[in-house]
Design a protein around this motif. Structure first.
Motif, PDB file in Angstrom:
ATOM      1  N   LYS A 286     -13.541  15.986  30.696  1.00  8.13           N
ATOM      2  CA  LYS A 286     -13.290  15.150  29.523  1.00  8.13           C
ATOM      3  C   LYS A 286     -12.094  15.669  28.731  1.00  8.13           C
ATOM      4  CE  LYS A 286     -14.996  12.424  25.951  1.00  8.13           C
ATOM      5  NZ  LYS A 286     -13.733  12.121  25.299  1.00  8.13           N
ATOM      6  N   SER A 287     -11.991  17.010  28.599  1.00  3.72           N
ATOM      7  CA  SER A 287     -10.925  17.567  27.768  1.00  3.72           C
ATOM      8  C   SER A 287      -9.566  17.316  28.423  1.00  3.72           C
ATOM      9  CB  SER A 287     -11.141  19.061  27.545  1.00  3.72           C
ATOM     10  OG  SER A 287     -11.049  19.734  28.768  1.00  3.72           O
ATOM     11  N   GLU A 288      -9.513  17.436  29.750  1.00  4.62           N
ATOM     12  CA  GLU A 288      -8.269  17.173  30.469  1.00  4.62           C
ATOM     13  C   GLU A 288      -7.859  15.707  30.274  1.00  4.62           C
ATOM     14  OE1 GLU A 288      -6.711  17.914  34.980  1.00  4.62           O
ATOM     15  OE2 GLU A 288      -8.522  18.972  34.325  1.00  4.62           O
ATOM     16  N   ASP A 290      -8.809  13.767  27.773  1.00  3.53           N
ATOM     17  CA  ASP A 290      -8.414  13.569  26.380  1.00  3.53           C
ATOM     18  C   ASP A 290      -6.979  14.019  26.143  1.00  3.53           C
ATOM     19  OD1 ASP A 290     -10.774  12.463  25.702  1.00  3.53           O
ATOM     20  OD2 ASP A 290     -11.656  14.283  24.833  1.00  3.53           O
ATOM     21  N   ASN A 291      -6.638  15.166  26.742  1.00  5.89           N
ATOM     22  CA  ASN A 291      -5.280  15.694  26.585  1.00  5.89           C
ATOM     23  C   ASN A 291      -4.250  14.693  27.064  1.00  5.89           C
ATOM     24  OD1 ASN A 291      -5.823  18.077  25.402  1.00  5.89           O
ATOM     25  ND2 ASN A 291      -5.791  19.285  27.289  1.00  5.89           N
TER      26      ASN A 291
END
Lengths: 539, 326
Positions: A286-288, A290-291
């Motif tokens: 998810k963080s990748e 989002d980035n």
């Protein structure tokens, strides 16, 4: 008001004592030299890198390939690389209008040769037979000679076989219809046709060649392929030059024909691929995701609003337009460490010097309660820390403005927070950043103050506080690597609020709120230590 | 002692100490110290090293905490109203250490800012009093011990304190400086009504300076006396030495053999006489010498008043036996 005026007088006393000390003056001069020197250093590095980039010799094909014109394929020591480069050079020669200057067609041609497949089975067979021949040739004393060692003659023979295979592949490539069509397109400088060929190839190649993960679902692979095709179509329709392999950081080198739109399309494509992988297969975190989405949102926002400069780009030490005012300011922030050292010295000496000089007895027989004296000292330590930091900011700001010009001062910084683009003025960003780094200064100074109050020893308090300021984060990082999670409760693990906010802390789930809490508790303990040591001491 | 108690009742004491006790670590340093010092007097605080003088002074000025007992300055308790009590105190404790990075003048300003009502005019006045006017703008590092002592006195009297406490104030001063300081302190006490408390090892100095002395040994107060009282109390009746100088010491000795004479190295003959019959005996001695034809140069009583120092040593030895120093 009377009380405040009295306190003001105490603080004035402390400031006079502090400013007249040699150690303060010397460290202040060093800090200011750093504040001026770092922008100067930034300026010097920027001049050096610029002179490297603008050297025209580096921009000609002649320099890169010219030497290969004379390569002899029959020579014993010709390598496959020599041969390939020679063929690229000959191919470029055929594009009559391309002579020793980079343009998109050079990239295209290099790519064709890069994708060529060479059948090395014969050469490998030869190699294996040599190895077999050599078995038992060496005594056990030569055991350091590795398996597969060839004699010089064998080496040359093997090399020749490889080169021959490469030449065969090169000949086959250059004889192919595909190659001829491509060269024809390139000699006509027909960008649209080139993109069309690329699109057709995407449709027929398998997903692995496009860099899609082996385990990807069919649906995901198709989506990704579709993204590639759409990107190429847009590039074709907008007549964007093909700049594969050149990113925005090479912009300076390729400034004659660099087109930022190509880079933007690449970013967008990457985002779409990540999106497909996240939404269809869930193979991306998810963080990748989002980035990537954030960076797309940001580039779209900047493009839509016709904003050509984002302070963050250069402030985060990734100068895409060389070193500029903001890079210089970011670099100058290192001078805050000197402010830290100075604050520690001021804090430690403000109490311990009174004891070592014997002046404490004269200080304490005045009609002023001890805690008021202690508070005036602490107030002086904290305010002087901020004055020094502000002074460094101003000094670096002025020096950077003189060296780099003031045209970028009014620019803003843009970043995405919760999928919204947030605009901050560059100057505000700068002030905030200096304030964040002041936390470390204040905590270290408070520690020095507490130790000095308890131990009365300046050497001891300066030593411990300097050590913890300079080594604290290293030790904490080490502890975190040793899986010692309790280390997160140490004050040193929480002082770098900037990296904690960015999520680059060595500890998992490390929030700014937690960090502020830990710092607050430590500060309270330090101040209580100082209080107890000073107000209850028998002098 | 009864006279002193009466005095305490008669006027308000500037410094009043009652049953002061102090233990540092396991050592009981002060035992029930009680005394009063009054406005307008120079009070000497006497005792050998380690007797507890400095400890008591430090407790008066709040450098050490009070274990038990009561100290009040002009009616204000040091423990309960520190700022009120200390408003009335000026002092030097132990050595006159100043901020080395500052000038004398800047040092005085440091103290001026912490006290009420000190003007620039007053600072100049004080500098004039202690005689530092020509060196006041130099850094402390260039000051001699005597100059720092003067500056210490300057900071102590800066705010017109009602109580002035000086620990070893003549330390490092030259004889002229000591005389000057003595005059300053006497003037402050006798003309301006300040209560001056002085401790010193130079007891001959104290004799010239103080109105009353409190004697302390091994953490106990031995008593508070006026200078005359102290000399009288310790002399035990009083002996007067009568000295005779004659051409021939042997002849004089022979003539005076009835008076138990002793010959000193320079040839003088000394005779000890009880003070009440001294005049009578002196006449007898001179008559005897003259009638026996001894060639007489001089015959006179020696001023044999004991110095405060002798009295003090006598007192502390009496009270404490083998008085420990430490």
């Amino acid at each position: 008001m009377v009380r405040l005026a009295k306190f003001g007088k105490l603080v004035k006393n402390e400031y006079i004592k502090t400013l007249k000390r040699i150690s303060t003056i010397v460290m202040l001069i060093i800090a200011i030299i750093a504040g001026i020197g770092l922008p100067v250093f930034a300026k010097i590095t920027s001049t050096i890198t610029n002179s490297y980039y603008i050297d025209p010799d580096y921009m000609t094909i002649g320099n890169n390939y010219g030497q290969y014109r004379e390569v002899n394929p029959e020579s014993d020591y010709t390598t496959t690389e020599d041969i390939t480069c020679q063929r690229i050079l000959f191919a470029l020669d055929k594009l009559s209008d391309v002579k020793y200057t980079i343009d998109w067609r050079c990239i295209a041609i290099e790519e064709i040769y890069d994708e060529m497949e060479v059948d090395l089975s014969e050469a490998n067979n030869l190699y294996n037979s040599f190895v077999k021949e050599n078995e038992g040739m060496y005594s056990s004393e030569d055991s350091d000679i590795e398996y597969g060692y060839l004699t010089e003659e064998q080496e040359i023979a093997y090399n020749k076989a490889v080169v021959a295979a490469t030449i065969k592949a090169l000949d086959a490539l250059e004889a192919s219809e595909e190659y001829k069509t491509m060269l024809d397109i390139l000699s006509r400088n027909d960008l649209a046709a080139f993109y069309n060929v690329k699109i057709e190839r995407i449709k027929t190649t398998n997903s692995l060649e496009l860099g899609i993960q082996p385990g990807a679902s069919k649906e995901c692979s198709e989506a990704i392929k579709q993204s590639y095709i759409e990107t190429l179509e847009r590039l074709r329709d907008n007549e964007v030059l093909y700049l594969n392999g050149i990113d925005q950081y090479d912009a300076e080198l390729f400034k004659d024909f660099y087109d930022p739109r190509y880079y933007e399309e690449q970013t967008l494509l990457e985002a779409k691929i990540t999106k497909s992988m996240y939404e269809i297969d869930g193979s991306v975190s998810k963080s990748e995701y989002d980035n990537i989405i954030s960076s797309v949102t940001l580039s779209e926002y900047l493009a839509d609003n016709n904003i050509g400069y984002n302070v963050y780009d250069n402030y985060n030490m990734m100068p895409n337009n060389g070193v500029d005012f903001w890079t210089s300011m970011k670099l100058s922030k290192a001078a805050v460490s000197f402010a830290g050292i100075l604050a520690i010295i001021i804090a430690a000496l403000s109490i311990s010097n009174e004891f070592s000089n014997g002046t404490i007895k004269f200080l304490l027989i005045n009609p002023v309660k001890r805690w008021k004296i202690l508070m005036s000292k602490y107030f002086t330590v904290i305010t002087s820390s901020y004055i020094i930091i502000a002074l460094l900011l101003v000094v670096s700001f002025i020096t950077s403005t003189i060296l780099f010009g003031g045209s970028l001062i009014g620019e803003s910084a843009y970043r995405v927070i919760d999928s919204e683009v947030v605009k901050t003025s560059g100057v505000l960003l700068l002030v905030k950043d200096y304030l964040v780094s002041s936390v470390e200064v204040v905590v270290s100074a408070t520690l020095a103050f507490a130790i000095s109050s308890v131990s009365k020893s300046s050497a001891f308090s300066i030593g411990i506080s300097l050590f913890s300021m300079l080594m604290g984060s290293t030790i904490v990082t080490l502890l975190s690597q040793l899986k010692q999670d309790w280390a997160r409760y140490l004050v040193f693990a929480n002082m770098d609020l900037a990296s904690i906010a960015e999520g680059t802390s060595p500890f998992a789930y490390h929030s700014v709120g937690f960090a502020v809490g830990v710092i607050g508790i430590h500060m309270a303990i330090f101040i209580l230590m100082a209080w107890d040591g000073f107000t209850k001491r028998e002098v | 002692m009864s006279e002193i108690t009466n005095m305490a009742a008669a006027r308000n004491s500037a410094v009043s100490i009652k049953n002061l006790n102090k233990t540092i670590g396991k050592r009981h340093i002060l035992h029930d110290i009680t005394f009063d010092a009054y406005a307008g007097e120079v009070f000497g605080f006497l005792g050998p090293n380690g007797a507890g003088k400095t400890t008591t002074i430090k407790m008066i000025v709040g450098l050490l905490s009070i274990d038990d007992g009561e100290i009040s300055i002009c009616g204000k308790s040091v423990a309960k109203d520190f700022e009120g009590a200390l408003d009335n105190i000026g002092g030097i404790v132990e050595n006159p250490e100043m901020y080395k990075q500052l000038t004398g003048y800047q040092n005085l300003w440091q103290y001026a800012r912490m006290r009420t009502g000190v003007t620039e005019q007053r600072i100049k006045e004080v500098v004039e009093i202690v005689g530092l006017s020509n060196r006041i703008n130099e850094k402390i590092t260039k000051y001699s011990l005597g100059m720092r002592q003067r500056l210490g006195v300057a900071q102590a009297i800066l705010h017109h304190p009602k109580v002035l406490i000086l620990d070893e104030p003549t330390n490092g001063l030259d004889p002229a400086g000591i005389k000057e300081l003595r005059d300053i302190l006497k003037k402050l006490a006798h003309e301006e009504g300040v209560c001056v408390i002085v401790s010193s090892h130079l007891m001959s100095e104290m004799e010239l300076m103080c109105d009353r002395v409190g004697v302390i040994a091994n953490g106990k107060m031995l008593g508070v006396y006026s200078i005359d009282e102290m000399l009288h109390a310790s002399s035990g009746g009083g002996i007067v030495t009568f000295e005779v100088e004659a051409e021939s010491t042997e002849d004089a000795m022979a003539v005076l053999s009835a008076y138990d004479p002793s010959a000193s190295e320079d040839g003088a003959v000394k005779i000890k006489l009880k003070s009440e019959e001294a005049r009578e005996k002196a006449n007898e001695i001179i008559t005897a010498l003259v009638t026996n034809g001894v060639k007489l140069y001089s015959a006179h009583p020696i001023d044999d008043k004991k110095s405060l120092e002798d009295v003090f040593i006598e007192m502390t030895n009496q009270e404490e036996g083998d008085g420990q120093i430490g």
